[in-house]
Design a protein around this motif. Structure first.
Motif, PDB file in Angstrom:
ATOM      1  N   LEU A  85      -3.143  -5.665   6.453  1.00 38.77           N
ATOM      2  CA  LEU A  85      -3.875  -4.190   6.567  1.00 38.77           C
ATOM      3  C   LEU A  85      -3.686  -3.775   7.995  1.00 38.77           C
ATOM      4  CD1 LEU A  85      -7.256  -5.330   4.865  1.00 38.77           C
ATOM      5  CD2 LEU A  85      -5.384  -3.841   4.150  1.00 38.77           C
ATOM      6  N   ASN A  86      -2.956  -4.478   8.793  1.00 38.64           N
ATOM      7  CA  ASN A  86      -2.834  -3.808  10.322  1.00 38.64           C
ATOM      8  C   ASN A  86      -1.447  -2.998  10.072  1.00 38.64           C
ATOM      9  OD1 ASN A  86      -5.192  -4.980  11.542  1.00 38.64           O
ATOM     10  ND2 ASN A  86      -3.903  -6.941  11.606  1.00 38.64           N
ATOM     11  N   PHE A  87      -1.258  -2.209  11.361  1.00 35.15           N
ATOM     12  CA  PHE A  87      -0.090  -1.517  11.277  1.00 35.15           C
ATOM     13  C   PHE A  87       0.993  -2.136  11.961  1.00 35.15           C
ATOM     14  CE2 PHE A  87      -3.670   1.701  10.925  1.00 35.15           C
ATOM     15  CZ  PHE A  87      -3.370   2.518   9.929  1.00 35.15           C
ATOM     16  N   THR A 131      -5.336   4.282  16.512  1.00 33.02           N
ATOM     17  CA  THR A 131      -4.766   3.862  15.166  1.00 33.02           C
ATOM     18  C   THR A 131      -5.883   4.367  14.192  1.00 33.02           C
ATOM     19  OG1 THR A 131      -6.036   1.886  15.386  1.00 33.02           O
ATOM     20  CG2 THR A 131      -3.829   1.678  15.704  1.00 33.02           C
ATOM     21  N   ARG A 174      -3.877   3.506   6.441  1.00 33.75           N
ATOM     22  CA  ARG A 174      -2.829   2.387   6.034  1.00 33.75           C
ATOM     23  C   ARG A 174      -2.206   2.598   4.713  1.00 33.75           C
ATOM     24  NH1 ARG A 174       0.344  -0.354   4.886  1.00 33.75           N
ATOM     25  NH2 ARG A 174       0.533  -2.784   5.041  1.00 33.75           N
ATOM     26  N   LYS A 226      -6.447  -1.699  12.925  1.00 31.48           N
ATOM     27  CA  LYS A 226      -6.820  -0.366  12.671  1.00 31.48           C
ATOM     28  C   LYS A 226      -7.921  -0.286  13.406  1.00 31.48           C
ATOM     29  CE  LYS A 226      -7.828  -1.124   8.162  1.00 31.48           C
ATOM     30  NZ  LYS A 226      -8.529  -1.003   6.910  1.00 31.48           N
ATOM     31  N   TYR A 276       0.864  -1.205   0.156  1.00 38.34           N
ATOM     32  CA  TYR A 276       0.021   0.008   0.147  1.00 38.34           C
ATOM     33  C   TYR A 276       1.050   1.271   0.066  1.00 38.34           C
ATOM     34  CZ  TYR A 276      -3.192  -3.559   1.119  1.00 38.34           C
ATOM     35  OH  TYR A 276      -4.214  -4.877   1.534  1.00 38.34           O
ATOM     36  N   LEU A 323       2.637   2.435   7.396  1.00 36.07           N
ATOM     37  CA  LEU A 323       2.620   1.211   7.740  1.00 36.07           C
ATOM     38  C   LEU A 323       3.319   1.153   9.081  1.00 36.07           C
ATOM     39  CD1 LEU A 323       2.803  -1.947   7.464  1.00 36.07           C
ATOM     40  CD2 LEU A 323       4.876  -1.761   6.532  1.00 36.07           C
TER      41      LEU A 323
END
Length: 593
Positions: free
Chosen positions: A380-382, A451, A456, A429, A303, A460
């Motif tokens: 998709l998470n940080f 968050t 996103r 997220k 992303y 990251l």
């Protein structure tokens, strides 16, 4: 004996270190000589070591000491499975432990002369059984589990102790005796672990440990005495001079076994030796004119498109075997050299999160041209990349237990900081997290992360710094945002978060006691300020106690205007910000008396 026991301990530690070093090599090494990684081969492994036996023959006053083990293993492997045979020669020495110092016979005659004979025990084992192995990615480290079943011969061990003070041999009283063993075809099982390190395709060294058990070993009956074992009971007392006195029991004769019996013998041992590999695997010859093929893999976020250092990358063939492995550098790239053109799968992980795989086909490889491939991080998470430092300094704090608390779904995670004070968490997220550290005698900040404030598609890595203060006894540490309404001392909602930080510190350090102090500025009278500050300190103490802290662990003191941090005393014209500096709440660990 002590020297021998120390040697065995060192040998066991060396075996453990070999396992750990080998595992580290397997996880991080990049293959440079795949010829070492053979699948089908013979292996011959001569060895030497020490054996510690355990005899259960019901003769209480004989110890069987450690001795020499010399052995040979011959194995043949098909990939991870094989069959092998072992031969072992083991020598142990029995030792009579019957007390003879200050020994009196039943007529109170001091026995000063004894005849002792101790014959060594020789064990010879031969057996076969299945093998199991695991090779590191570069083939240098090979870990083996060998199991064997077979037969043994066990001979020797006759131990005889007589007193010769009252009569010469063989008339002297028999004190301790075991006829020993003369057993053949004893059913035996053996299991051993072995770690090999190969310097090249043919030669290496190994170390390992084993457990062996001989089942139903028959003891001898002495032909001249007609008994298997015997010992004379004795009584130990303390004499008038305070010294121990041992007397042969006048009421009980010798405890004697006339018939042979069967019992198990077991032993453990450690060993080291050399490993010789005999292989018919074809190996690729290296020549200056041969084409060179290389593969470069770049790790990138899908992303944000940013490159990803410290990503673990493995290249596998169609069988699923790891051909090469490595970690991306600061530019997010890892290069694999001397790659044989083939169809490969490229897998990757970033901080234990699997990345999207890629692949190669054999015709993509071109001589002297590095084939470029990408693997993508699609989660998709940080990723929370944090650092713990000493407050008001850049000094990192290692071995801090960092707690991550999800305030949305009541989930907690923990990790330890490395030697640079760094830690990593994966965070979801649209969540709210609290982060704080735990380390003995340190008072941690509590940081909040939302968050939902991050996108996103553009971010990251969420970066965070947590500071901790050394809570030395008697050292005042300021509690921030403990604010009160004018002339009031009730705890406001905004102050509870900071007081909760103190509660957590006291929960993490249950042996310390704390003082909460409240201070005012110099405006109003000294008597009024003293009363107001004491009421505020008491209110803070009451809140902490309401959160589960015992009242005898915390006390509140109102200092009024007696401990100003600047010169804004009575009659001095100061700004509001200068007065505000003096209006504060502090905590400190109470020093032990």
């Amino acid at each position: 004996m002590k020297t021998l026991n120390h040697f065995k301990l060192i040998a066991l530690l060396l075996v453990s270190m070999l396992f750990q070093v080998g595992s580290a090599q397997t996880a991080k090494s990049v293959v440079k000589n795949t010829a070492l990684k053979n699948e089908n081969y013979f292996q011959i492994s001569p060895r030497g070591g020490f054996d510690t036996p355990f005899y259960s023959n019901n003769t209480p006053y004989i110890d069987y000491n450690s001795g020499l083990d010399i052995g040979l293993s011959v194995d043949y492997y098909w990939k991870w499975f094989g069959i092998g045979a072992d031969v072992d020669y083991i020598s142990n020495s029995p030792e009579s432990t019957y007390p003879t110092q200050g020994l009196l016979n039943s007529r109170n005659i001091l026995l000063t002369s004894f005849d002792l004979s101790e014959n060594g025990i020789k064990r010879f084992f031969y057996g076969i059984g299945p093998d199991f192995k695991h090779q590191s990615s570069n083939g240098k480290w090979v870990y083996e589990l060998n199991t064997r079943a077979g037969l043994s011969s066990i001979k020797g061990g006759r131990t005889e102790l007589r007193e010769t003070t009252t009569a010469p041999v063989p008339l002297g009283q028999l004190l301790n005796f075991h006829a020993g063993y003369n057993a053949t075809n004893v059913v035996t099982a053996k299991a051993q672990v072995r770690v090999n390190y190969f310097f090249n395709n043919y030669f290496g060294v190994h170390a390992g440990a084993y457990y062996m058990r001989h089942f139903d070993v028959e003891e001898m009956t002495d032909p001249s005495l007609g008994i298997t074992s015997s010992y004379q009971p004795f009584i130990s007392t303390v004499g008038s001079n305070g010294q121990n006195v041992t007397t042969l029991d006048p009421k009980n004769g010798p405890v004697t076994r006339l018939k042979t019996s069967k019992s198990d013998i077991s032993s453990i041992g450690v060993f080291a030796g050399i490993s010789l590999k005999l292989t018919s695997n074809k190996t690729e010859k290296v020549c200056a004119s041969c084409p060179i093929y290389s593969l470069a893999v770049t790790a990138r976020d899908k992303y944000t498109k940013e490159i990803l250092p410290q990503a673990d990358v493995v290249v596998k063939n169609l069988k699923g075997d790891v051909v090469q492995s490595g970690t991306t550098n600061t530019y997010g790239v890892v290069v694999f050299n001397n790659v044989t053109p083939d169809n490969y799968t490229i897998d990757g992980k970033l901080y234990d999160i699997k990345m999207e795989s890629n692949s190669t086909v054999s015709n993509e490889f071109k001589p002297k041209i590095t084939l470029q491939k990408e693997i993508l991080y699609t989660d998709l998470n940080f990723i929370l990349k944090g650092k713990v430092v000493l407050c008001n300094s850049p000094k990192p704090l290692s071995d801090v237990s960092v707690n991550l608390k999800n305030l949305v779904i009541a989930e907690q995670k923990n990790t330890l900081t490395n030697d640079k004070g760094e830690f990593i968490f994966n965070v979801a997220k649209n969540s709210t997290y609290e982060v704080y550290g735990k380390k003995d005698s340190y008072f941690s900040q509590t940081e909040t992360i939302l968050t939902k404030d991050y996108d996103r598609n553009t971010t990251l890595f969420v970066k965070l710094e947590v500071c901790m203060e050394e809570a030395d006894c008697g050292k005042a540490i300021g509690l921030k945002n403990i604010l009160y309404d004018l002339d009031k001392y009730f705890i406001k909602e905004g102050a509870k978060k900071e007081l909760n930080r103190l509660v957590r510190f006291m929960q993490d350090n249950p042996l310390i006691n704390v003082e909460i102090s409240s201070h005012t500025d110099s405006r109003a009278s000294q008597e009024y300020n003293a009363t107001l500050s004491q009421n505020r300190a008491n209110a803070a103490v009451d809140y902490v106690v309401s959160q589960g802290i015992a009242r005898n662990r915390i006390k509140g003191i109102g200092y009024g205007e007696t401990q100003l941090l600047n010169n804004c005393g009575d009659g001095v014209d100061c700004s509001e910000s200068q007065h505000q500096l003096n209006r504060r709440t502090e905590m400190k660990v109470i020093c032990p008396n």
